[in-house]
Design an enzyme around this catalytic site. Sequence first.
Site, PDB file in Angstrom:
ATOM      1  N   ASN A   1      35.637  31.966  33.720  1.00  0.00           N
ATOM      2  CA  ASN A   1      35.668  32.481  35.095  1.00  0.00           C
ATOM      3  C   ASN A   1      36.377  31.451  35.963  1.00  0.00           C
ATOM      4  OD1 ASN A   1      34.895  34.523  37.056  1.00  0.00           O
ATOM      5  ND2 ASN A   1      33.424  33.045  37.852  1.00  0.00           N
TER       6      ASN A   1
ATOM      7  N   ASP B   1      36.265  36.516  33.557  1.00  0.00           N
ATOM      8  CA  ASP B   1      37.631  36.984  33.283  1.00  0.00           C
ATOM      9  C   ASP B   1      37.844  37.274  31.805  1.00  0.00           C
ATOM     10  OD1 ASP B   1      37.869  35.216  35.871  1.00  0.00           O
ATOM     11  OD2 ASP B   1      39.517  36.661  35.847  1.00  0.00           O
TER      12      ASP B   1
ATOM     13  N   ARG C   1      43.782  40.830  42.806  1.00  0.00           N
ATOM     14  CA  ARG C   1      43.226  39.824  41.892  1.00  0.00           C
ATOM     15  C   ARG C   1      41.792  40.222  41.556  1.00  0.00           C
ATOM     16  NH1 ARG C   1      39.057  39.101  44.390  1.00  0.00           N
ATOM     17  NH2 ARG C   1      38.581  37.376  42.993  1.00  0.00           N
TER      18      ARG C   1
ATOM     19  N   GLN D   1      38.696  32.054  47.377  1.00  0.00           N
ATOM     20  CA  GLN D   1      38.229  33.451  47.234  1.00  0.00           C
ATOM     21  C   GLN D   1      36.795  33.623  47.747  1.00  0.00           C
ATOM     22  OE1 GLN D   1      39.792  31.716  44.864  1.00  0.00           O
ATOM     23  NE2 GLN D   1      41.062  32.971  43.541  1.00  0.00           N
TER      24      GLN D   1
HETATM   25  O1  MRU Z   1      42.165  34.128  40.272  1.00  0.00           O
HETATM   26  P1  MRU Z   1      41.297  35.314  40.587  1.00  0.00           P
HETATM   27  O2  MRU Z   1      40.968  35.445  42.025  1.00  0.00           O
HETATM   28  O3  MRU Z   1      41.839  36.591  39.989  1.00  0.00           O
HETATM   29  O4  MRU Z   1      39.938  34.991  39.812  1.00  0.00           O
HETATM   30  C1  MRU Z   1      38.908  35.937  39.867  1.00  0.00           C
HETATM   31  C2  MRU Z   1      37.668  35.526  39.183  1.00  0.00           C
HETATM   32  O5  MRU Z   1      37.577  34.479  38.582  1.00  0.00           O
HETATM   33  C3  MRU Z   1      36.538  36.522  39.197  1.00  0.00           C
HETATM   34  O6  MRU Z   1      35.303  35.890  39.212  1.00  0.00           O
HETATM   35  C4  MRU Z   1      36.646  37.411  37.945  1.00  0.00           C
HETATM   36  O7  MRU Z   1      37.928  37.926  37.807  1.00  0.00           O
HETATM   37  C5  MRU Z   1      35.666  38.516  37.978  1.00  0.00           C
HETATM   38  S1  MRU Z   1      36.067  39.773  39.154  1.00  0.00           S
HETATM   39  C6  MRU Z   1      34.893  40.993  39.031  1.00  0.00           C
END
Ligand code: MRU
Length: 362
Positions: free
Chosen positions: A260, A250, A59, A209
């Site tokens: 994000n 994202d 992820r 996370q």
């Molecule tokens: O659902 P996830 O864990 O994939 O979400 C990740 C995020 O929102 C991060 O902040 C984003 O992808 C940037 S990673 C460098």
Amino acid sequence: MHNNESNIMNYETVTLNELDDNNSELVILDQTRLPGEIKFLHLQDINSIRQAIYLLQVRGAPAIGVAAAFGIYIAAKNINTEIYSEFLSQFRKFKEYLNSARPTAVNLSWALTRMEQVIINNQDKSIHEIKNLLRLEALAIKSEDAEMCRKIGEHGLTLIKDGDGILTHCNAGQLATAKYGTALAPIHLGRERGMNFHVYCDETRPLLQGARLSAFELISDGVDTILICDNMASQVMKNGWVNAVFVGCDRVASNGDACNKIGTSGVAILAKYYNIPFYVLGPTSTIDMSIKTGNEIIIERRPPEEITQMWYQKRMAPEGVKVYNPAFDVTSHELITAIITEHGIARPPYTQSLREIFERKE
Ligand code: MRU
């Protein structure tokens, strides 16, 4: 603080393993098991690769892009035809299938489209040669990502000083990229140079996370790390402990609206109230110049169980309760002090500064 084997900073999030001429595997560090267990998944078929992306075993926007590039290469390698049109049509089916795993992070479709372009640009070559070019392109996507993150770290470091308090949300660290991370790149780079920061990690409900991943990688890198619940950010800001907020992204729209992890926009609103600079860090592969504002971004909705029971010994919420579980939100460009990319720092007005960044890139 850890020996090499248990230090998560020494592991790669996503790698390609060539087993023999016909078989390759995608090796990913299973992020759903961290920090308790460091376990790798060896994936050889497109179904398990798509599932790993959907389940967040891999992820973070850039890491998803790298995994998709390796994944589609592995799938393409197994397409059994010498006819170009058949090869392209089968490739496109795989592309759509992988692309449907998660809708929000633009890096997924960006990486898959870049791979498709290799096929389109090499119609004169044999299928065998095209497969080899796909492998090289996927490897390039990964190594460019590490390079971009390092540059983001360099630019980000100019915005903070030794001893600063930084608040971050979710994990935009090394685990989410090929190396260094985006939001955490300045912190890791600063560590390499003997600097120290105090990093406040929002736990980041519902998938934690921040608690499981950011706190883990920061501690492994020897950073002074303070874990807080999401609803404590206002208090630490009020205490005067936060000099800057660093978050990843994202998908960023051409006007600077930044999507994000859910909760990011709330942190931005708090930062504005307390007069703390709010920085979004991400590679240009995360900027979607084809959309005008964040309203055009599809926000992923995830299963209710992530909220009601996933992290509890027993289900916590009453059976039958309605749940709203969006995975991301959009922070208005008005709340963002600057967007830090590998090509430099963009400041408002973003419609102009992001365009200039892309011109510089070309
Ligand atoms: O659902 P996830 O864990 O994939 O979400 C990740 C995020 O929102 C991060 O902040 C984003 O992808 C940037 S990673 C460098």
